[in-house]
Design an enzyme around this catalytic site. Sequence first.
Site, PDB file in Angstrom:
ATOM      1  CE  LYS A 122      -4.461   0.973   0.233  1.00 51.03           C
ATOM      2  NZ  LYS A 122      -5.643   0.226  -0.235  1.00 51.03           N
ATOM      3  CG  ASP A 162      -7.320   3.327  -0.782  1.00 52.67           C
ATOM      4  OD1 ASP A 162      -7.893   2.241  -0.690  1.00 52.67           O
ATOM      5  OD2 ASP A 162      -7.285   4.138   0.168  1.00 52.67           O
TER       6      ASP A 162
HETATM    7  P1  NDP Z   1     -12.826   7.707  -2.809  1.00 48.13           P
HETATM    8  O1  NDP Z   1     -11.750   8.697  -2.612  1.00 48.13           O
HETATM    9  O2  NDP Z   1     -13.365   7.472  -4.165  1.00 48.13           O
HETATM   10  O3  NDP Z   1     -14.055   8.031  -1.855  1.00 48.13           O
HETATM   11  C1  NDP Z   1     -13.911   8.111  -0.473  1.00 48.13           C
HETATM   12  C2  NDP Z   1     -15.210   8.632   0.093  1.00 48.13           C
HETATM   13  O4  NDP Z   1     -15.179   8.534   1.507  1.00 48.13           O
HETATM   14  C3  NDP Z   1     -15.444  10.090  -0.238  1.00 48.13           C
HETATM   15  O5  NDP Z   1     -16.807  10.337  -0.325  1.00 48.13           O
HETATM   16  C4  NDP Z   1     -14.817  10.795   0.961  1.00 48.13           C
HETATM   17  O6  NDP Z   1     -15.335  12.085   1.210  1.00 48.13           O
HETATM   18  C5  NDP Z   1     -15.221   9.852   2.064  1.00 48.13           C
HETATM   19  N1  NDP Z   1     -14.243   9.965   3.161  1.00 48.13           N
HETATM   20  C6  NDP Z   1     -12.907   9.805   3.088  1.00 48.13           C
HETATM   21  N2  NDP Z   1     -12.342  10.024   4.278  1.00 48.13           N
HETATM   22  C7  NDP Z   1     -13.338  10.351   5.091  1.00 48.13           C
HETATM   23  C8  NDP Z   1     -13.407  10.690   6.451  1.00 48.13           C
HETATM   24  N3  NDP Z   1     -12.292  10.752   7.203  1.00 48.13           N
HETATM   25  N4  NDP Z   1     -14.621  10.936   6.985  1.00 48.13           N
HETATM   26  C9  NDP Z   1     -15.745  10.856   6.220  1.00 48.13           C
HETATM   27  N5  NDP Z   1     -15.742  10.560   4.925  1.00 48.13           N
HETATM   28  C10 NDP Z   1     -14.564  10.308   4.371  1.00 48.13           C
HETATM   29  O7  NDP Z   1     -12.257   6.340  -2.178  1.00 48.13           O
HETATM   30  P2  NDP Z   1     -12.780   4.862  -2.400  1.00 48.13           P
HETATM   31  O8  NDP Z   1     -14.242   4.850  -2.607  1.00 48.13           O
HETATM   32  O9  NDP Z   1     -11.901   4.227  -3.388  1.00 48.13           O
HETATM   33  O10 NDP Z   1     -12.416   4.200  -0.982  1.00 48.13           O
HETATM   34  C11 NDP Z   1     -13.348   4.134   0.089  1.00 48.13           C
HETATM   35  C12 NDP Z   1     -12.925   3.033   1.050  1.00 48.13           C
HETATM   36  O11 NDP Z   1     -12.888   1.780   0.357  1.00 48.13           O
HETATM   37  C13 NDP Z   1     -11.528   3.188   1.658  1.00 48.13           C
HETATM   38  O12 NDP Z   1     -11.524   2.642   2.954  1.00 48.13           O
HETATM   39  C14 NDP Z   1     -10.670   2.327   0.747  1.00 48.13           C
HETATM   40  O13 NDP Z   1      -9.473   1.892   1.381  1.00 48.13           O
HETATM   41  C15 NDP Z   1     -11.625   1.161   0.509  1.00 48.13           C
HETATM   42  N6  NDP Z   1     -11.338   0.342  -0.659  1.00 48.13           N
HETATM   43  C16 NDP Z   1     -11.260   0.886  -1.900  1.00 48.13           C
HETATM   44  C17 NDP Z   1     -11.010   0.084  -2.993  1.00 48.13           C
HETATM   45  C18 NDP Z   1     -11.041   0.597  -4.384  1.00 48.13           C
HETATM   46  O14 NDP Z   1     -10.984  -0.216  -5.305  1.00 48.13           O
HETATM   47  N7  NDP Z   1     -11.124   1.893  -4.616  1.00 48.13           N
HETATM   48  C19 NDP Z   1     -10.738  -1.360  -2.835  1.00 48.13           C
HETATM   49  C20 NDP Z   1     -10.944  -1.854  -1.499  1.00 48.13           C
HETATM   50  C21 NDP Z   1     -11.199  -1.012  -0.454  1.00 48.13           C
HETATM   51  P3  NDP Z   1     -14.511  13.392   0.757  1.00 48.13           P
HETATM   52  O15 NDP Z   1     -14.760  13.508  -0.716  1.00 48.13           O
HETATM   53  O16 NDP Z   1     -15.085  14.498   1.539  1.00 48.13           O
HETATM   54  O17 NDP Z   1     -13.064  13.131   1.083  1.00 48.13           O
END
Ligand code: NDP
Length: 449
Positions: A122, A162
Amino acid sequence: MTDILQLVKTKDPNEREFHQAVMEVVVSIKPVMDRNPEYRSAKILERLVEPERVIMFRVAWMDDQGQVNVNRGFRVEMNSAIGPYKGGLRFHPSVNLGILKFLAFEQVFKNALTTLPMGGGKGGSDFDPKGKSDTEVMRFCQAFMSELFRHIGPNTDVPAGDIGVGAREIGFLFGMYKKLANEFTGVLTGKSLNWGGSLIRPEATGYGSVYFASEMLATRNQSLEGKTCLVSGAGNVAQYTMEKLIEMGAKPVTFSDSSGYIYDEKGVDRAKLDFIMELKNIKRGRVKEYAEKYSEAVYTPADPNADHNPLWDHKADCAFPSATQNEINAKDAQNLVNNGVQLVCEGANMPTVPEGIDIFIDNNILYGPGKAANAGGVSVSGLEMTQNSMRMSWTRQEVDDRLKLIMHSIHKTCLEAAEQYGHPGNYMVGANIAGFIKVVNAMLDQGVV
Ligand code: NDP
């Protein structure tokens, strides 16, 4: 087993999330350690918690005002026992070494569960893409890759996206890698379709999470049809979770970003989801704007001093945390149980605190831990690597069928391992044990390295 936790805490006292991730695995695999004394004498746990390599570097870049900015870049190459390091890059101001070590550690077991030959890693940076222009993001990505490129490669380490790293960032990163390495190769996954990407990769984590939820519900002769679902996040994982839920006849009623959350009692439908996708992926706006467009929706701003997250207060059948780590605390978990939730399926990595997981398990909730439930993303990344090596592209149907098959197999593997080690129906224990056994047996085969 407490020795290992103590070791990790003493060596790196400030890495809270890493301690949390290690504790969860170490507690789960105790019966395996007891049955296999050779793991202890080979110091397998001590080796597992120590990354094979950590790269930490300065990323200096210039913003649109001509000011110099300095961020910190990281790549944690955790374990390569079963394949090249594989795992995403996260760009978010909260990123530090402890968070990336927890994510890399989880990734090792997750990747083992997928059935594909991928080690775990990562990386990322404390850079915040929010509010930056496209050219600023490009300059940052180029500066980041100007160091990272010498440590990665299609057979060494293959990063992906991510939080904060989507198609735009992968494009800029790939462009710089190609220039520096002077080769066009499958060094990143999540690439756009017309230059080496795979169909279904953007959808894979969300779709996979919903497929996993369907498998869990099927064990109780239920389906997602007609179920009311709480979703958090509004990024890649949340969007495609909602898309698949709608397709399967379920009703997502919440989603969020870091500024607040939306509750739409009537449910997000296809047209509303299109609005969210355009808002987040193209306009890069905030979820608040959804309530300005749809009067039936209620927006609640985030309160950093609150003792719980009100998103999880609503009555629902299923919950899909898909934003970030530790977004469900013990109070949230209890609220979910009190409000009748039967299933919690983790699209995000480690979104539930340990006390919350205990509450779910004690209340017989179908609890799908992230390292199993969100493994669809890295699985299709693995399929993207295969297509790149073969110089072929599979159809949407082919990739989706493989994804379904992989999620079915992960579900079965978790249940079988949990049953075999005396915790029937406990997906967390099952996922940790099955992933652990596969990785440590490979490590033993390969000697002390
Ligand atoms: P994105 O950046 O596309 O979206 C993240 C979302 O979560 C945004 O809406 C963001 O809001 C919100 N968010 C992030 N941090 C916080 C916080 N501290 N408090 C509240 N909301 C928050 O990321 P992903 O959708 O790719 O990832 C989401 C989760 O899924 C993570 O835990 C990631 O590790 C996990 N994941 C992702 C994979 C992938 O293929 N993308 C694979 C497996 C797991 P804002 O826009 O305001 O930051």
